[in-house]
Scaffold this active site. Structure first.
Site, PDB file in Angstrom:
ATOM      1  N   ARG A  49      40.260 -13.357 -65.458  1.00  0.00           N
ATOM      2  CA  ARG A  49      41.206 -12.373 -64.983  1.00  0.00           C
ATOM      3  C   ARG A  49      42.597 -12.769 -65.426  1.00  0.00           C
ATOM      4  O   ARG A  49      42.796 -13.838 -65.972  1.00  0.00           O
ATOM      5  CB  ARG A  49      41.122 -12.240 -63.469  1.00  0.00           C
ATOM      6  N   GLY A  50      43.522 -11.855 -65.244  1.00  0.00           N
ATOM      7  CA  GLY A  50      44.861 -12.115 -65.770  1.00  0.00           C
ATOM      8  C   GLY A  50      45.041 -11.321 -67.046  1.00  0.00           C
ATOM      9  O   GLY A  50      44.224 -11.426 -67.960  1.00  0.00           O
ATOM     10  N   ALA A  51      46.094 -10.550 -67.124  1.00  0.00           N
ATOM     11  CA  ALA A  51      46.246  -9.592 -68.219  1.00  0.00           C
ATOM     12  C   ALA A  51      46.058 -10.204 -69.609  1.00  0.00           C
ATOM     13  O   ALA A  51      45.193  -9.766 -70.373  1.00  0.00           O
ATOM     14  CB  ALA A  51      47.599  -8.898 -68.090  1.00  0.00           C
ATOM     15  N   ARG A  86      38.518  -2.598 -67.393  1.00  0.00           N
ATOM     16  CA  ARG A  86      39.622  -2.560 -66.422  1.00  0.00           C
ATOM     17  C   ARG A  86      40.769  -1.747 -67.036  1.00  0.00           C
ATOM     18  O   ARG A  86      41.146  -1.979 -68.186  1.00  0.00           O
ATOM     19  CB  ARG A  86      40.101  -3.969 -66.041  1.00  0.00           C
ATOM     20  N   GLN A 197      44.246 -14.272 -55.267  1.00  0.00           N
ATOM     21  CA  GLN A 197      44.567 -15.038 -56.485  1.00  0.00           C
ATOM     22  C   GLN A 197      45.677 -16.071 -56.230  1.00  0.00           C
ATOM     23  O   GLN A 197      45.854 -16.998 -57.013  1.00  0.00           O
ATOM     24  CB  GLN A 197      45.006 -14.112 -57.616  1.00  0.00           C
ATOM     25  N   ASP A 237      51.021  -6.511 -65.652  1.00  0.00           N
ATOM     26  CA  ASP A 237      49.820  -6.013 -66.326  1.00  0.00           C
ATOM     27  C   ASP A 237      50.129  -4.898 -67.302  1.00  0.00           C
ATOM     28  O   ASP A 237      49.352  -4.645 -68.231  1.00  0.00           O
ATOM     29  CB  ASP A 237      48.797  -5.567 -65.277  1.00  0.00           C
ATOM     30  N   ASN A 247      51.954  -4.452 -61.659  1.00  0.00           N
ATOM     31  CA  ASN A 247      51.485  -5.807 -61.407  1.00  0.00           C
ATOM     32  C   ASN A 247      50.631  -5.775 -60.162  1.00  0.00           C
ATOM     33  O   ASN A 247      50.460  -4.720 -59.521  1.00  0.00           O
ATOM     34  CB  ASN A 247      52.663  -6.787 -61.259  1.00  0.00           C
ATOM     35  N   LYS A 248      50.065  -6.938 -59.795  1.00  0.00           N
ATOM     36  CA  LYS A 248      49.185  -7.003 -58.643  1.00  0.00           C
ATOM     37  C   LYS A 248      49.777  -6.312 -57.419  1.00  0.00           C
ATOM     38  O   LYS A 248      50.968  -6.457 -57.136  1.00  0.00           O
ATOM     39  CB  LYS A 248      48.902  -8.473 -58.325  1.00  0.00           C
TER      40      LYS A 248
HETATM   41  C1  LIG Z   1      49.793 -13.250 -66.574  1.00  0.00           C
HETATM   42  S1  LIG Z   1      49.542 -11.676 -65.997  1.00  0.00           S
HETATM   43  C2  LIG Z   1      48.502 -11.903 -64.655  1.00  0.00           C
HETATM   44  C3  LIG Z   1      48.438 -10.649 -63.826  1.00  0.00           C
HETATM   45  O1  LIG Z   1      47.093 -10.177 -63.813  1.00  0.00           O
HETATM   46  C4  LIG Z   1      46.646 -10.239 -62.474  1.00  0.00           C
HETATM   47  O2  LIG Z   1      45.716  -9.265 -62.141  1.00  0.00           O
HETATM   48  P1  LIG Z   1      44.151  -9.676 -61.949  1.00  0.00           P
HETATM   49  O3  LIG Z   1      44.103 -10.977 -61.226  1.00  0.00           O
HETATM   50  O4  LIG Z   1      43.605  -8.506 -61.162  1.00  0.00           O
HETATM   51  O5  LIG Z   1      43.597  -9.743 -63.357  1.00  0.00           O
HETATM   52  C5  LIG Z   1      47.903 -10.060 -61.674  1.00  0.00           C
HETATM   53  O6  LIG Z   1      48.343  -8.723 -61.697  1.00  0.00           O
HETATM   54  C6  LIG Z   1      48.833 -10.960 -62.415  1.00  0.00           C
HETATM   55  O7  LIG Z   1      50.184 -10.769 -62.183  1.00  0.00           O
END
Ligand SMILES: CSC[C@H]1O[C@H](OP(=O)(O)O)[C@H](O)[C@@H]1O
Length: 355
Positions: A49-51, A86, A197, A237, A247-248
């Site tokens: 996960r993580g953009a 996603r 997270q 994101d 973002n989250k």
């Molecule tokens: C470095 S960007 C990470 C960004 O992605 C996360 O979303 P997810 O955990 O659902 O993939 C979150 O929005 C973070 O800020």
């Protein structure tokens, strides 16, 4: 160059090894992805996960797909399946478009090796980009440190550390750069319901020896209003052409509280998060992740096994948007690999992307 303590992803022959983030922070587990279906599942289930990281994973997923069949139909199917995992993180779609551009002109027989090479280039590019974000964010931290004694107090949301990327991270890259430069920092880490997270961020910072304080999401406003935070830095994101940023979920609330408290609010993001084809925040697709993430709690039992508890009856109506949008007006600056940019100045800093 920041060295990830454990690679978030790396090629192993005709497979891809990933750090399973659904097991963290309880267990460190590596998974071996050998097929397109396994790469699709890893992204959708948030094993990765993580953009930036899901973009790099999708790029490698194309290589896994073409190992079996490398004609146009196979390429189209892989692009479609990975693209449907996603919707919000544009890095995923940026990476797939980059793979399509690199592979489409080639004869099928040349595509597999080219796919591995392009996916690796995306991984290496992201790591270098994270380091540059760290350098530019460090300057902001140094400016606070020069104004007053004691640790620079940051707040972040979700996880935008090395776990979310192929390098040092985005929001946490300046933290690691400050630590390497000997500047004292401490980080308020928001747990980030429902997937928590923030526990990944706490795990990262603990392993790195960076002082941090884990807080309930809803405690952030009080800490900001008490003057206990010098700046907020989060990841992103998708950043629209006007600087509105997805973002989250919960990021917007922190941005509102930061503005009310007079605390600077920064977004840290690489070029792969910019989407100039998306005019504004309302145009950003927001992923909904269903009821079970709200109704279930995850942790470890006395024996250390990962366990889930149900906190709400099955069938409970829920709303579970995984992201929200912070208007550009609430963003002090965007920390990119090309410097700290005001939201309205993004097109000028990235003219090649803004065309
Ligand atoms: C470095 S960007 C990470 C960004 O992605 C996360 O979303 P997810 O955990 O659902 O993939 C979150 O929005 C973070 O800020």
């Amino acid at each position: 160059m920041f060295e990830q303590p454990t690679p978030t992803l790396h090629r192993d022959g005709d497979a891809l090894l990933i750090l399973d983030q659904t097991a963290l922070p309880f267990h460190t587990r590596t998974l071996r992805l050998a097929t397109l279906a396994e790469a699709v599942h890893a992204i959708r289930a948030m094993q990765v996960r993580g953009a930036p990281l899901i973009g790099a994973t999708a790029a490698h997923g194309i290589a896994l797909a073409l190992l079996r069949e490398s004609g146009d139909a196979a390429l189209d199917r892989a692009l479609q399946m990975l693209g449907a995992t996603r919707p919000t993180a544009v890095n995923l779609h940026w990476a797939l478009a980059r793979m399509d551009k690199a592979l489409r002109p080639l004869p099928p027989a040349a595509r597999v090796n080219a796919a591995w090479a392009e996916a690796e280039a995306i991984r290496v590019d992201d790591a270098a980009t994270c380091d540059a974000i760290g350098r530019h964010g460090l300057a902001l931290i140094e400016a606070v440190a020069a104004r007053r004694p004691g640790p620079v107090r940051l707040m972040t949301h979700c996880n935008a550390g090395w776990l979310a990327t192929c390098g040092a991270g985005t929001a946490l890259a300046p933290v690691y750069a400050a630590q390497a430069a000997g500047i004292a920092v401490e980080v308020f880490v928001s747990e980030t319901r429902p997937r928590n997270q923030g526990l990944l961020t706490a795990w990262e910072l603990a392993a790195a020896g960076v002082p941090h304080v884990l807080i309930a999401d809803n405690a952030a406003g009080l800490l900001l209003m008490r003057g206990e935070v010098d700046m907020v830095i989060t990841g992103a994101d998708r950043i629209a052409a006007n600087g509105d940023t997805a973002n989250k979920v919960g990021t917007w609330l922190k941005a509102l509280a930061a503005q009310a408290a007079g605390v600077p609010f920064y977004i840290a993001a690489p070029h792969s998060t910019l989407d100039f084809a998306c005019p504004d925040g309302p145009s950003i697709p927001i992923e909904d992740r269903g009821a079970e993430e709200i109704c279930m709690l995850r942790g470890i039992d006395a024996a250390g096994a990962i366990a889930e508890l149900r906190q709400a009856p099955p069938g409970t109506r829920t709303a579970n948007p995984a992201f929200d949008v912070t208007p550009a007006t609430l963003i002090t600056g965007i920390i990119t690999e090309r410097g700290v940019v005001e939201p309205a100045a993004l097109a000028g800093r990235y003219p090649e992307a803004a065309r």
